[in-house]
Design an enzyme around this catalytic site. Structure first.
Site, mmCIF file in Angstrom:
data_model
loop_
_atom_site.group_PDB
_atom_site.id
_atom_site.type_symbol
_atom_site.label_atom_id
_atom_site.label_comp_id
_atom_site.label_asym_id
_atom_site.label_seq_id
_atom_site.Cartn_x
_atom_site.Cartn_y
_atom_site.Cartn_z
ATOM 1 N N GLY A 49 0.525 -1.071 0.054
ATOM 2 C CA GLY A 49 -0.017 0.210 0.338
ATOM 3 C C GLY A 49 0.636 0.944 0.341
ATOM 4 O O GLY A 49 0.288 2.255 0.484
ATOM 5 N N ALA A 87 12.559 -2.961 4.936
ATOM 6 C CA ALA A 87 13.543 -2.663 6.122
ATOM 7 C C ALA A 87 11.890 -1.783 7.150
ATOM 8 O O ALA A 87 12.568 -1.003 7.767
ATOM 9 C CB ALA A 87 14.658 -2.335 5.943
ATOM 10 N N SER A 88 11.077 -2.582 7.301
ATOM 11 C CA SER A 88 10.058 -1.287 7.354
ATOM 12 C C SER A 88 10.144 0.094 7.187
ATOM 13 O O SER A 88 9.057 0.809 7.943
ATOM 14 C CB SER A 88 9.844 -1.931 8.975
ATOM 15 N N ARG A 89 10.352 0.348 6.094
ATOM 16 C CA ARG A 89 11.094 1.899 6.809
ATOM 17 C C ARG A 89 10.498 2.689 4.650
ATOM 18 O O ARG A 89 9.766 3.954 5.007
ATOM 19 C CB ARG A 89 12.295 1.756 5.104
ATOM 20 N N THR A 91 6.708 3.330 4.945
ATOM 21 C CA THR A 91 6.020 4.206 5.598
ATOM 22 C C THR A 91 6.560 5.231 5.764
ATOM 23 O O THR A 91 6.297 6.626 6.086
ATOM 24 C CB THR A 91 5.020 4.383 6.567
ATOM 25 N N ALA A 287 3.833 8.059 12.525
ATOM 26 C CA ALA A 287 3.833 6.849 11.733
ATOM 27 C C ALA A 287 4.616 5.779 12.053
ATOM 28 O O ALA A 287 5.727 6.369 12.179
ATOM 29 C CB ALA A 287 2.928 6.495 10.359
ATOM 30 N N LYS A 288 4.903 5.214 11.885
ATOM 31 C CA LYS A 288 5.736 3.702 12.479
ATOM 32 C C LYS A 288 5.755 3.217 11.099
ATOM 33 O O LYS A 288 6.277 3.604 10.085
ATOM 34 C CB LYS A 288 6.182 3.039 13.618
ATOM 35 N N GLU A 292 7.328 -5.075 8.245
ATOM 36 C CA GLU A 292 8.225 -6.869 8.723
ATOM 37 C C GLU A 292 7.526 -7.364 9.646
ATOM 38 O O GLU A 292 7.549 -9.049 10.256
ATOM 39 C CB GLU A 292 9.403 -6.182 8.963
#
Lengths: 341, 543
Positions: A49, A87-89, A91, A287-288, A292
């Site tokens: 998304g 790497a959950s980067r 957002t 937001a974080k 992952e």
């Protein structure tokens, strides 16, 4: 021979963005002559998304409806650099870059509106529905469309903005590992309930209950799809999947989905998810990112639930029926569940 | 099934927003559900050629000779690509950020180091023609001894896998064969611990299993440029890697992607783009290189199989006072991104807990298997599995509820982490509380009242009044833990004595269970370990 129920828990945190930072992302935002905005990125939408999250962040920052923003990605000729979707980067990093770009574009838009309304830009606000108005005097307003036309054709202004977000690269002390790995962390607690058949070694996951703290949830539906999908992946990881079933022995590797064991729709269990939002000071609207982490707590929670059910610890993944039966056999006939909960 | 707890941390948020927080439908939803979203392989070209790769059947072998003369004459074959055709054959992914040595060839030259390593590319008018030509290539090998186990690979005399790292370990800071983490004195603390738990965990590799396999199409464009349609997860990462390997300026490449059929890290590796571009350059035609499902499963990078040893020192009252982690990341034959995960893993130790003595030694190890790479939770997933199983064992060993045991040790705002940064914005305790409430997992009052925002770090030193005190261990005393020292060591506190410890304002109300609670951890003038001292719920804290 019986089926035993057990519950297991895990609590985890997860760092947002590339470890040590040093992973920039850029964004460009511009209006067309009639007040519709394009966000140009090179970030990738893997299905998580990316486009929707950045679109909502851009709309919120500009103060325009989300339908008036379109995210264009990923074309290396038009989209500025982004480190990538990992790497959950997404957002956090891309969202921040979009925010910076949108703020710059908004400032020009407000200046242009101020010129049209003959007021000070500081006296203006957006209504979030496509108009800009004088604070306290909402009848004095102008549409974003008219502002864009005026800026383009009369004032000679470009309603556009550039954004970059970079967490500076941290050093690592070779001796102690002292470092700044991440600027914010998401959190989770997951409780898994399983049923273990001590005759077949089969494990059924009956229910999951989880709480995720992910900073601001930009889009609750996208959060839900991540958390639900991630828990399925975690369950699959815990109980089924591997291309090397007898690792480190390399034999018996699967070649396709007929040979690669994964849970099917019938193995999916009910999952109650609670979402907490403790805003990250440096996140876009706090937001974080849930990307992952949502597979991670499932693995140990299931392993701990198996222990709770039948009293054996499986320390090697995946927790196959074979491993459970071997462990039960090694433990001897004294069966019964470890600790009723 | 998804519900928000907006009441928690509400004072830290401004919820007066228009678009953020809305369940807005995805921008690309219509395209996805009508099948019109353009994935890389949806682009059609009349004269498309197909690249297929001849792969090593051996895990470790020297290539003695290659005879591709019959393949070159096979029907439909347009071009054979050999290692010598690749302008910059040796690369490592993180060379773009100056991390590590070039260690992986696009096409193997003299040695193959894993089963499935690419040796030769054949470009033909159809995938079938390319595969039939591959069957005509004759290669003779001298098989070499192979190593598959991470700890075997570190033993003296083990076969050397990777020519750039002959000792089978990635090099850190040009002097260490692993990443270290040192905080406090774990070994000294083990000697003081009531219970020591030393355990081994093994992560399994898993497949990324994306719906869309790795692939790309490179198309000659006007003015000497190439358009590349790609499934990459990192557009410029793949573009720059491809430019390096092809030795072309980056602006000759025009990458188009952004709509990808699933990726969990494996599409960062840029496995197909450099060779599809090279094939397009050599033939002047558009070339597609896409993984079959078999290639994706067996030769696309999997998640690595990490082996992790965790040793904990636990006090009978539930405090974890020391944690030592030794982990071996199975990188396979080449580095790709595993070297990075090792550092991330070190940063993650000891998990979301405040433990005063921590030690970590994390190795990136080369073995003769398919190179592993980034996958969802890279460097952390396996460690979380190990640590959370370990926490369960610790709780069992001291007879505590496993969730309360975690909350007791949970990090809070202001605590010092093992990598020497202050914890902030914590929320582990709150997650535990709401999950427990939802699942009807009983927590005692003092645990229901805990907060990540109170009692941590600096405020602890002042003796915050509402700090939760140590609940007594729920002493449904289990059998003596197997590894408990024979003679019960003296309880020590790692707190420094405070001049005037604040009175306990909220005495714990442990449910009466079988054994009486041990005395609370007062603060005797016990040993300290030369680190910032803290304890989540015990006594005072100072930094």
């Amino acid at each position: 021979m019986a089926k035993h129920r057990g519950r297991g828990v895990a609590t985890i945190n997860y760092p947002i963005g590339m470890n040590l930072g040093g992973d920039p992302s850029q964004a460009l935002v511009h209006s067309n002559p009639t007040g519709k905005f394009t966000v140009a990125l090179s970030s990738i939408d893997l299905g998580q998304g990316m486009k929707s999250v950045t679109r909502q962040i851009c709309a919120e920052t500009l103060g325009v409806p989300v339908e008036d923003v379109y995210v264009d990605t990923a074309d290396s000729d038009t989209g500025p650099h982004c480190m990538g979707s990992f790497a959950s980067r997404g957002t956090h990093r891309v969202g921040n870059a979009v925010m910076v770009a949108a703020r710059e574009a908004r400032a020009v838009m407000m200046e242009a509106a101020a010129e049209e309304l003959e007021v000070d830009p500081g006296d203006l606000e957006t209504d979030g529905r496509g108009s800009i108005r004088v604070k306290g005097a909402p009848h004095r307003s102008i549409s974003v469309r008219d502002v864009a036309i005026a800026a383009q054709f009369r004032q000679g202004k470009t309603i556009s903005g550039r954004g970059i977000f970079l967490v500076p690269l941290s050093d690592v002390d070779p001796e102690t590992g002292e470092m700044s790995p991440a600027t914010c962390y998401a959190h989770a607690c997951l409780i898994a309930e399983v049923e273990v058949d001590d005759e077949t070694g089969d494990v059924a996951v009956l229910k999951m209950t989880s709480a995720y703290e992910i900073g601001r949830a930009i889009n609750p539906k996208l959060v839900e799809q991540q958390l639900v999908g991630g828990s399925w992946m975690g369950m699959s990881h815990a109980l089924y999947e591997t291309p090397e079933p007898y690792y480190p022995d390399t034999r018996e590797g699967p070649r396709d989905f007929n040979e690669y064991l994964m849970p099917g729709p019938g193995d999916i269990c009910p999952h109650d998810i609670l979402v907490l939002e403790r805003p990250a000071p440096d996140g876009p609207f706090g937001a974080k990112g849930p990307g992952e982490m949502c597979a991670n707590p499932v693995l140990p929670a299931v392993a701990n639930a198996v222990f709770n059910a039948v009293g054996v610890r499986i320390n090697d993944l995946p927790i196959t029926p074979e491993k459970i039966l071997r462990a039960l056999k090694a433990r001897g006939p004294a069966a019964a569940s470890a600790r009723a909960r | 099934m998804l519900e928000f707890r907006k009441d928690i941390f509400a004072d830290e948020r401004d919820d007066n927003l228009h678009e953020v927080g809305q369940p807005t439908q995805r921008q690309d939803m219509l395209g996805h559900v009508t099948g019109t979203s353009p994935y890389y392989d949806d682009h059609r070209f009349a004269n498309l050629l197909h690249l297929k790769i001849l792969r090593s059947p051996h895990a470790h072998a020297r290539i003695r000779s290659i005879d591709d003369s019959a393949a070159a004459r096979a029907p439909g074959v347009k071009r054979i690509i050999r290692a010598a055709d690749v302008p910059v054959n040796l690369n490592t992914l993180l060379s773009l950020i100056q991390f590590g040595k070039d260690d992986e060839p696009s096409l193997a030259t003299d040695v193959v180091r894993y089963k499935g390593e690419p040796i030769l590319g054949i470009v033909a008018t159809s995938e079938r023609a390319a595969l039939e030509a591959i069957a005509l290539v004759r290669i003779s090998y001298d098989q070499l001894p192979a190593v598959f186990d991470v700890e075997e690979a570190l033993k003296p005399g083990a076969p050397s896998v990777n020519a750039a790292y002959p000792k089978n370990t990635f090099e850190y800071y040009s002097k260490y064969d692993h990443q270290k983490l040192r905080y406090g004195d774990a070994d000294a603390a083990f000697a003081q611990a009531d219970i020591v738990l030393d355990e081994r965990y093994q992560m399994s590799p898993i497949e990324h299993a994306p719906t869309e396999t790795n692939g790309s199409i490179a198309v000659p464009d006007t003015n000497g440029r190439y358009i590349v349609y790609t499934s990459t997860q990192a557009l410029f990462f793949s573009l720059d890697t491809s430019a390096k390997i092809n030795a072309v300026p980056s602006n000759q490449l025009h990458f188009i992607g952004g709509t990808v059929g699933g990726g969990f890290g494996g599409k960062v590796d840029t496995l197909t783009e450099p060779l599809s571009i090279l094939a397009a350059r050599l033939t002047g035609a558009p070339v597609r290189y896409r993984f079959s499902r078999h290639e994706e499963m067996q030769f696309g990078s999997p998640r690595g199989g990490e082996r992790i040893y965790v040793k904990d020192g636990v006090m009978k009252d539930g405090r974890v006072i020391a944690r030592k982690v030794r982990a071996y990341f199975d990188s396979g034959a080449y580095t790709r991104l595993s070297s990075y995960a090792v550092v991330k893993c070190a940063a993650h130790i000891p998990g979301p807990y405040t433990i005063p003595n921590v030690s970590g030694d994390i190795y990136c190890v080369f073995t003769n298997r398919t190179p592993a790479t980034a996958m969802r939770g890279f460097g952390v997933t396996a460690l979380d599995f190990a640590l959370e199983c370990q926490m369960d064992k610790g709780a069992t060993a001291v007879g505590m509820d496993p969730l309360e045991f975690r909350m007791l040790n949970a990090y809070r705002d202001g605590d010092m982490k093992a990598h020497r940064r202050e914890a902030k914005n914590c929320a582990l305790i709150e997650c535990a509380q709401v999950a427990a409430e939802k699942a009807n997992w009983p927590l005692r009052d003092e645990f229901r009242r805990m907060s990540s925002r109170q009692g941590g770090g600096a405020t602890r030193a002042g003796g915050s009044a509402d700090r939760t005190r140590a609940p007594a261990p729920a002493a449904a005393a289990p059998a003596a833990p197997t590894r408990a020292p024979a003679s019960t060591p003296q309880r020590v506190s790692y707190e420094r004595p405070m001049p005037a410890a604040p009175p306990r304002t909220a005495p714990p109300a442990p449910p009466p269970r079988s054994a009486p609670p041990p005395p609370p951890a007062a603060a005797p003038a016990g040993s300290t370990h030369g680190t910032p001292r803290f304890s989540s719920v015990f006594g005072t804290r100072r930094r």
